[in-house]
Design an enzyme around this catalytic site. Structure first.
Site, mmCIF file in Angstrom:
data_model
loop_
_atom_site.group_PDB
_atom_site.id
_atom_site.type_symbol
_atom_site.label_atom_id
_atom_site.label_comp_id
_atom_site.label_asym_id
_atom_site.label_seq_id
_atom_site.Cartn_x
_atom_site.Cartn_y
_atom_site.Cartn_z
ATOM 1 N N GLU A 464 0.859 -1.184 0.000
ATOM 2 C CA GLU A 464 0.000 0.000 0.000
ATOM 3 C C GLU A 464 0.892 1.228 0.000
ATOM 4 O O GLU A 464 1.181 1.780 -1.045
ATOM 5 C CB GLU A 464 -0.931 -0.037 1.209
ATOM 6 C CG GLU A 464 -2.064 0.973 1.129
ATOM 7 C CD GLU A 464 -3.182 0.643 2.098
ATOM 8 O OE1 GLU A 464 -4.082 1.484 2.240
ATOM 9 O OE2 GLU A 464 -3.164 -0.429 2.708
ATOM 10 N N GLU A 725 -2.346 0.245 13.476
ATOM 11 C CA GLU A 725 -3.495 0.641 12.659
ATOM 12 C C GLU A 725 -4.807 0.485 13.422
ATOM 13 O O GLU A 725 -5.721 1.294 13.274
ATOM 14 C CB GLU A 725 -3.538 -0.210 11.393
ATOM 15 C CG GLU A 725 -4.681 0.131 10.454
ATOM 16 C CD GLU A 725 -4.645 -0.665 9.172
ATOM 17 O OE1 GLU A 725 -5.303 -0.251 8.196
ATOM 18 O OE2 GLU A 725 -3.950 -1.714 9.128
#
Length: 840
Positions: A464, A725
């Protein structure tokens, strides 16, 4: 305090920069006593004239056009009240004004394809990567070179050398932008690298973000901008007699493959030393067997000077533990989750030996690497030996990791982790009496380092690593305390605006790539307004405020939502991403951000003198607020959805009538006391600041000290060295990064709440400070901040019932100091101490 003096001189937010373009902003910080005036002079071509402002910390160059490729000395002189003066000096250098070089490349159809390793567990998935081409150009130099400058860039990544010596220290240059819009070039002073007579300019290219793997879309995993890397460069030589010589990239260059079998940001890098070409960067090398390069074009329009400092290798970490896990296999723990690469000394291996380095953030239940969250990022570097001792260090990749598994060596030699991140100078420090909170602060700082790599990424480990706008906007206030990020965001805001659609819509990620929803979501696309405004307030540079861009976004939302409730054109609407509690109504969240963007754009229009736009946008913001109250407030202080984030947005963005704020705060406090933090990405940065601002610092401290999930200290107690996260680190491995800075936005409150360093609401560049420490049950705390104006420091402690506070305020600033017992003091610049007795 001593006489006034200027320090920390900066040109366009960088010290002694190359490639300055246009009319630069010349800035400095203040120390000593308040000056009564200043003057700025540029190399005999321009003077600001005396500026009668004790608080002046920058001036925009307003002289005749600056010459290209020229170094300018500049100085700032400050006067004291007694008439004495002091002068500080610096310099900047302008960029090149015209290019004559061609874009060149190795013909990809003529390069032998190299398969990735295929040996059992060490095999990489088929990736179709090409070898990294080597390009060289020999040239003759006359005696008496007075100055030499290399202007260079690539579509892809480059590493340049001159006569076998590396040019500069930039890593992953030229960095990542939307190359279809802009391609930054770097300038290097290479005068000391020039030799008499024959010289060789040598460059290695790699795919990088240009043609390598980027993002997570399996339908478009790579080659977002091009198919293979290209180079452009000009070496300008100025002789003592006034003559010049220019060496450019053109068809005379030669190319061949070398020892870099492939290099990719996600897949990793392979060095096949058997294919090395010793001496290729030096004069006298025979390149007659090499191929001529391919000239791919002459388009110079996208080339712009780099406005920021590059990614650099800024520190190294030795292992904290090394474990032999099998024959010729070692597990290395560097003790810190980081972004970077491993450097390994391999001594006298047998020819053909394959040394493999795999990377991971965590270990699995069996004690091996846990790579489930990497998805398609192989994160594997390979060395194939030619039989000689070698120091193996990748050049064109980086990984997010704490652990490295090294296979293929019997005895592990010297090994270090090399930390890479954009070179943003440190600005702040925070420490306190609780070691766990100190570890939290370190985790926040390391998360910022690991994710400020050319762009502000979401995570450095998996497939990502994108410039998500929401992550950046919620973390920005914390980032500004930790480091001087002005130049870094100058560059990235250009990426954001490059990605803005003609109709006004901002994206979700910048630089824009295929495979990610283009239409901006609430709280994500609003970063195109929120980030410029915050940067202006922190650094005082009005150029951050592109009112046309900001107003274009606000008008885009208004045009599609004429009733002023934002329901249409919400893109993927990520809502309050990863909130563990009840979902905040999406239209409430969206409309709150719609109001915030309209409100801040109106303020930006006032700052830039656009009165009519300011009035129109102020009226729109007021109308959105009225619509918000009518639609989402069912009783005084009670909001639709009844969620923490809903109340936080309404209170932080001024969406409630004054008399309704108190019941809203009470309800917010009830929800927090009952459930702990239940906010996601769009609410977490507001949680402690809003509670503190409304008299519930006790509850903010309770959240800070909480150790059950969800909480910040739960992560610390689980051994985290960066921010996760997800609050609890659980969930699907494919969406579970352990270096993801959004929840680290609590850092702003550590500085501004616990230590007490903040600005007054209408202050810019810390001209009016508010010092309001909120100690909670801590025994002491200390914070420093190198603001745009100068050094700010706060230190407080409790001792035998006394509360003692020391404060440093920079010249040209004032401060309102609030003590915990309710006392308030107005102070000028300088050092101040306060002491009061705490109530028991």
């Amino acid at each position: 305090m001593g006489s006034p003096r200027a320090y920390g001189l900066r040109c366009d937010h960088r010290t002694t920069p190359f490639g300055v373009d246009g009319a630069p902003l010349l800035a400095w910080r203040l120390a000593g006593e308040d000056p009564v005036g200043c003057v700025v002079e540029v190399d005999g071509v321009w003077s600001s004239g005396r500026i009668e402002d004790a608080a002046a910390i920058h001036v925009r160059y307003a002289g005749p056009p600056l010459r290209a490729r020229t170094r300018y000395a500049w100085r700032v002189t400050l006067w004291a009240a007694d008439g004495t003066s002091s002068t500080a000096r610096s310099w900047f250098e302008t960029g090149t004004d015209r290019w004559t070089a061609a874009w060149i490349a190795a013909d990809p159809d003529a390069v032998e394809y190299v398969d990735p390793p295929t040996e059992g567990d060490l095999a990489l998935s088929d990736h179709g990567l090409l070898p990294c081409p080597q390009l060289r150009r020999a040239f003759q130099v006359r005696p008496a070179v007075a100055a030499a400058r290399l202007y260079i860039s690539a579509k892809g990544l480059y590493e340049a050398g001159l006569n076998g010596r590396r040019v500069g220290d930039a890593q992953l240059a030229p960095g990542w932008t939307d190359y279809r819009q802009r391609i930054p070039y770097q300038t290097y002073d290479v005068t000391d690298l020039i030799a008499e007579e024959e010289n060789v300019l040598a460059v290695t290219l790699a795919d990088g973000w240009w043609s390598g793997f980027v993002g997570f879309d399996p339908r478009r995993p790579g080659s977002h901008y091009g198919r293979f890397p290209e180079l452009i460069a000009e070496l300008h030589l100025d002789y003592a007699d006034g003559s010049t010589q220019v060496v450019v990239t053109d068809g005379a260059w030669r190319t061949a493959r070398g020892h870099l079998a492939y290099a990719d940001l996600l897949k990793g890098e392979c060095h096949d030393e058997r294919a090395a070409t010793p001496g290729w960067q030096l004069p006298g090398f025979d390149d007659s067997s090499w191929r001529p390069v391919v000239v791919t074009g002459h388009d110079h329009a996208p080339l712009v000077p780099s406005p920021d400092e590059p990614v650099r290798a800024l520190r190294e970490l030795a292992p904290v533990a090394v474990t032999r896990t099998g024959p010729r296999t070692h597990l290395v723990d560097f003790g810190q989750n980081l972004a970077g690469r491993v450097r390994l000394a391999v001594e006298e291996p047998a020819p053909g030996t394959r040394v493999t380095i795999r990377h991971a953030e965590t270990l699995d239940a069996e004690g091996g690497l846990d790579v489930a969250n990497l998805r398609t990022a192989d994160a594997t570097d390979v060395l194939i030996s030619a039989g000689q001792t070698v120091v193996f260090e990748p050049a064109f990749t980086y990984h997010g990791f704490r652990y490295a598994e090294i296979t293929g060596v019997e005895d592990l030699g010297d090994v270090h982790a090399v930390v890479l991140h954009s070179d943003t100078p440190a600005a702040g420090t925070f420490v306190c009496s609780d070691p766990e909170i100190d570890q939290l602060q370190r985790n926040i700082e390391w998360g910022q380092r690991g994710n400020f790599v050319s762009v502000p990424t979401d995570c450095p480990q998996r497939d990502e690593r994108l410039g998500w706008l929401a992550d950046a906007q919620v973390f920005l206030p914390t980032a500004c305390f930790n480091a001087d990020v002005a130049a870094f965001f100058v560059k990235w805001l250009r990426d954001v605006r490059d990605a803005q659609r003609p109709e006004g819509g901002f994206p979700n990620v910048a630089p824009r790539i295929s495979g990610v929803a283009d239409e901006g979501a609430p709280g994500w696309a609003d970063a195109g307004v929120l980030i410029p405004w915050h940067l202006y307030r922190v650094y005082g540079d009005e150029r951050f405020l592109d009112v046309d861009s900001m107003a274009g976004w606000v008008e885009f939302v208004r045009r599609h939502n004429p009733d002023l409730i934002w329901r249409a054109k919400t893109g993927p609407h990520f809502a309050d991403w990863l909130a563990p509690g009840a979902a905040t109504p999406r239209d409430l969240l969206a409309t709150a951000f719609f109001h915030r963007s309209a409100d801040l754009t109106a303020r930006a229009a006032v700052v830039t003198g656009r009165t009519a736009d300011a009035e129109r946008l102020r009226a729109l913001a007021d109308d959105i607020r009225t619509a918000f109250i009518k639609t989402f407030v069912s009783a005084p202080g009670r909001l639709a959805g009844d969620t923490q984030t809903g109340y936080l947005l309404a209170l932080a963005f001024g969406l409630l009538p004054g008399e309704w704020e108190e019941p809203a705060v009470r309800r917010l406090a009830e929800l927090v006391e009952e459930h702990g933090p239940q906010t996601g990405f769009l609410g977490v940065n507001l949680l402690c600041p809003v509670l503190s601002a409304h008299g519930r610092a006790d509850l903010a401290h309770a959240l800070l000290r909480r150790t059950d999930p969800p909480s910040w200290l739960y992560q610390v107690r689980q051994g985290a060295t960066t921010i996760w996260e997800r609050w609890d680190g659980a969930g699907a491995p494919s969406m579970n990064s352990f270096n993801h800075y959004a929840f680290g936005s609590i850092g702003e409150w550590l500085y501004g709440g616990v230590a007490g360093i903040a600005q007054a609401p209408d202050s810019v560049a810390f001209r009016e400070l508010v010092i309001r420490p909120q100690p909670g049950d801590l025994a002491w705390a200390r914070a420093t901040y190198e603001s745009a104006r100068g050094h700010v420091a706060v230190s407080w402690e409790r001792a035998e019932g006394d509360f003692r506070l020391s404060v440093t305020i920079p010249p040209g600033a004032t401060a309102t100091v609030h003590l915990p017992d309710g006392q308030t003091h107005q102070v000028l610049s300088g050092d101040h101490t306060f002491r009061t007795t705490e109530e028991t």
